[in-house]
Design a protein around this motif. Structure first.
Motif, short mmCIF file in Angstrom:
data_model
loop_
_atom_site.label_atom_id
_atom_site.label_comp_id
_atom_site.label_asym_id
_atom_site.label_seq_id
_atom_site.Cartn_x
_atom_site.Cartn_y
_atom_site.Cartn_z
N THR A 97 1.10 1.58 -7.24
CA THR A 97 0.34 0.69 -6.38
C THR A 97 1.00 0.65 -4.99
O THR A 97 2.04 1.29 -4.76
CB THR A 97 0.23 -0.72 -7.00
N ALA A 98 0.39 -0.08 -4.08
CA ALA A 98 0.82 -0.05 -2.69
C ALA A 98 2.25 -0.52 -2.49
O ALA A 98 3.01 0.07 -1.71
CB ALA A 98 -0.14 -0.89 -1.84
N ALA A 136 -5.12 1.10 0.90
CA ALA A 136 -3.91 0.32 0.61
C ALA A 136 -2.67 1.20 0.73
O ALA A 136 -1.66 0.80 1.31
CB ALA A 136 -4.01 -0.27 -0.80
N MET A 137 -2.75 2.40 0.21
CA MET A 137 -1.60 3.31 0.23
C MET A 137 -1.25 3.73 1.66
O MET A 137 -0.08 3.81 2.03
CB MET A 137 -1.88 4.55 -0.62
N LYS A 138 -2.28 4.00 2.44
CA LYS A 138 -2.05 4.36 3.85
C LYS A 138 -1.31 3.25 4.59
O LYS A 138 -0.29 3.49 5.25
CB LYS A 138 -3.41 4.61 4.54
N MET A 164 0.72 -10.19 -2.41
CA MET A 164 -0.74 -10.06 -2.33
C MET A 164 -1.29 -9.34 -3.57
O MET A 164 -2.37 -9.69 -4.05
CB MET A 164 -1.13 -9.30 -1.05
N GLU A 165 -0.58 -8.37 -4.07
CA GLU A 165 -1.02 -7.66 -5.27
C GLU A 165 -1.11 -8.59 -6.49
O GLU A 165 -1.89 -8.34 -7.41
CB GLU A 165 -0.07 -6.50 -5.58
N ALA A 216 1.44 -4.74 5.60
CA ALA A 216 1.74 -5.01 4.18
C ALA A 216 0.76 -5.99 3.59
O ALA A 216 0.35 -5.86 2.43
CB ALA A 216 3.17 -5.53 4.04
N CYS A 217 0.38 -6.97 4.39
CA CYS A 217 -0.55 -7.98 3.90
C CYS A 217 -1.93 -7.37 3.65
O CYS A 217 -2.55 -7.60 2.60
CB CYS A 217 -0.63 -9.13 4.91
N GLN A 218 -2.37 -6.57 4.57
CA GLN A 218 -3.66 -5.89 4.39
C GLN A 218 -3.60 -4.94 3.20
O GLN A 218 -4.51 -4.86 2.38
CB GLN A 218 -4.02 -5.11 5.65
N SER A 219 -2.50 -4.22 3.13
CA SER A 219 -2.32 -3.25 2.06
C SER A 219 -2.34 -3.91 0.69
O SER A 219 -3.04 -3.47 -0.24
CB SER A 219 -0.99 -2.52 2.27
N GLY A 220 -1.58 -4.99 0.56
CA GLY A 220 -1.50 -5.67 -0.73
C GLY A 220 -2.84 -6.27 -1.13
O GLY A 220 -3.21 -6.28 -2.31
#
Lengths: 276, 276, 276, 276
Positions: A207-208, A240-242, B215-216, B244-248
């Motif tokens: 996961t991210a 998310a990974m990006k 966030m995940e 990180a917040c957007q990603s999670g």
């Protein structure tokens, strides 16, 4: 932009240079449409493709390379499905041939993967070293997939690998970085004489936050496939990974605050009062 | 955009709605310039400001609110520095007054923080509950800082809090999310009757992967301050935290792959062969 | 043996003093025979028994106390099954009455458990505090079960508890010590003025290493039930738990070696070479 | 006692059989007296001794073997201090010669250690494999120290090692078992055809709970040195380690309760209510 700034901003592997630090694979997608969307959304500039015939051509006779924009991406041919050094070397040559024919810049490098066991997909250390030596001698820029063992990583670098790529955890396991200690020692070893030597975490990312954490450890990039392709919503996970990769890179360079038991304590385990 | 999509995309707290899910503080910055840059880079729409006089006005007599673009940001006044319920209630009223005077939309809410100890900065559960009840009765939308104890979280929700904000770890400790189990139970409790009830991790975040991981877990947002302000390069960390917040958030919604011992194993602890 | 050595070797709680630092419960055993064997094998001198009538008397009308050697063990009556302060106080009194009738030394203390939710079995902080105050006023020596929140732990100590017993994780969850950071701060708080104040980890222990680790953190004892009663071979696990408790106590006092990235490195995260 | 019970109760390595599952080293002790006491307290029946001349004889010309009761202990000679296969083979032969002269039963086995780097003391995988093959051909029972990489472990078993001994973490690092996932796969591989094949965790153990946890994973024994010798109170730690090893063995065989978010939940991550 000055040379040093360019190096700072770019992922440089051998003669190749990229802005994105995320490398993604093409396996396990439900449809080519989903795959294409995810490649694009991930922001990757390098796409790794398994070039064994049984992997390159799907059950309906379609060649996966026909579904990837070869003008846009640098293909990183890989030797997935190879379980001994000779087979891996043969497949690496095949990849070069195919990409030369397609005039893709990826013809001069290879992601070397020599596995020891179909069940766990763990790499075979000795066969991997032998194949690395052979492919380097043949002029390949070798990006070599390996365990997180620092001593093996050092041997592969000494054998001439352009990048050493330790696994975070077994391929497709989704466990993330199981042993940050080993990744840290890998970095200390591999960057000892040249801090720009590229170290890439390859495999195990689920996961991210795994990607973000890997980058925070100080690696130069992350290579993944199942984490996106196997997600319930692959496109959303691609994004998310990006973002996680960019985020982790920034955080690694930003100098994080130290960990404390509480803000005014002296360490993560010791507070201000000595226990009796 | 349909109503449900808007809800999906937005962080809704009481009568407020935002695109960004990151809320940042203003403390501990070296200069107002650095602070302003970081607020902007973080992408935050909500800025939390301590409104006790000794916090609002710096040693040179400058009011921090004069250095924040009040047209751009919704201010979330907080009661940092309060160690009992009465004091916190007074400070909350002061915040309302100040923000009404400034015509900032943050006048109707408050981040309630009632601490029990200057050394650890841990919240005082009972005083926090009492202050919540009082402020709710006075018409405040209360976003309440608390430990990660799920039962306390439930009591605060029952007392009328608009958002419950469990700590990942002690304020400024940089330890991240020490007990994901508790955050998961908090989410189960707080979203039992309304899955859109906003739960925000507040405090303890040290680096980007902490935000991503939080966030995940499924929380609706993250509030942080020291993680950015105390970094060696706060601007770079501000960007890392934003991404990180957007990603999670994306990863939480993307349905990650399961964790396995290896890809074909049955669980993270069990492989394919039963040990004797 | 000198007084100080005795203190070092003994678990002292209020007016009670024991050699064993493991306290075990009597719930969830398949048969009374298994229970009796496990109590004996565990080496425990204190046995905690739920004294609510519905817990004390089984479906066949048998009183659990008839199956425990009351000459041998000090019974610690507990208020399991109570979900508010009044109920817990009533049950505590009932326990006192029963044990006085049986002339067991456990008549003067109680393990207070006031839960907030039947589903998770998490404690209710406020009701627990209220019941502690009441029982202390009635002359009970109160050993109080609570979350791992250090501030709540401090309040319970201030209320007069003879021992504060933070949970490692939820009752019966088998997750072990989820937040060592909180246990460490609990120890710092609770032993601030008297390093001999007894702190006991109660609940969540799943296996022997959990007990060993808890003791290494510096707690004075461990209380458990499901970890033994629910094991496939409860007798074997009882022995494991006994040894783990002794082992962890020794290790806590032995002064362990520090954690390093490798033996000659400077910290768990930093080696000898600075990364670029 | 029946044969199968004996096997259950004993640590069997090649032609050797022991009751204790803890093997301890002799390095780094302040005095021979402390060493002797710790060996005895640990309950070990096997003592591993470095037989390179520069390790065997101390600065005052004293031979460590003169300070160990050779009638009581089986000596396991080790090749510590060897950095290539030839050197390790030579030292193994020297150990055999010395122990034959002393008529100690340890003359027919060796703990093989071929390191790759003086700084980290990590093993050299390829040189270790080569030395294993050579020593097995010469009739040694080889107990081989290696990383936790399962594929390397399998290769060493295939090369004829009597026991494979993966590191929990780097020698002397005190980090414990950094990657339980790898130890689990090692066990699955090494016990695939014979569940009695002995797997021993060697190196990295810092405190008692590390030993307990290692044994719970299902390994057959633990080998350690620094954890005891480097503790502030080595005798106390020796006892802790002995108890932890017994405890972990029992716990491994007792069938622990599963981990849950809370007792009535379905998994460690999922409760009873589905989040929206």
């Amino acid at each position: 932009m000055s040379e040093s700034k360019k190096t700072e901003a770019s992922l440089v592997i051998g003669s190749h240079s990229f802005t994105s630090r995320l490398i993604v694979g093409t396996g396990k997608y439900d449809t080519f449409d989903t795959m294409r969307d995810c490649l694009e959304i991930s922001g990757a500039e390098v796409i790794t493709v398994a070039v064994r015939r049984d992997r390159l051509i799907d059950s309906e006779g379609r060649n996966i390379l026909d579904y990837i924009d070869l003008k846009r991406y640098t293909i990183l041919p890989n030797t997935a499905g190879c379980f001994n050094a000779d087979d891996a070397v043969r497949v690496a040559r095949l990849g070069r041939e195919i990409l030369e024919g397609l005039e893709n810049p990826g013809a001069d490098w290879v992601k070397l993967e020599v596995l020891g066991d179909k069940k766990t997909l763990l790499p075979d250390p000795l066969a991997t070293l032998q194949a690395t030596e052979k492919l380097v001698a043949e002029g390949f820029q070798v990006l070599v997939y390996t365990t997180d063992d620092p001593m093996t990583a050092r041997r592969l670098q000494e054998a001439g690998a352009s990048s050493v790529m330790p696994a975070g955890s077994p391929i497709g396991s989704g466990q993330g970085i199981l042993n940050p200690n080993n990744i840290r020692i890998c970095l200390e070893y591999l960057k000892e004489h040249d801090s720009s030597y590229p170290v890439i975490v390859d495999a195990g990312v689920g996961t991210a936050s795994d990607v973000c954490f890997a980058m925070e450890l100080g690696v130069d990039g992350v290579l993944l496939n199942t984490g996106i392709a196997g997600a319930a919503d692959p496109r959303k996970m691609a994004r998310a990974m990006k973002l996680a990769c960019q985020s982790g890179r920034d955080a690694a360079g930003a100098g994080r605050i130290p960990r404390k038991l509480y803000a005014t304590a002296s360490s993560p385990e010791i507070g201000q009062i000595k226990l009796g």
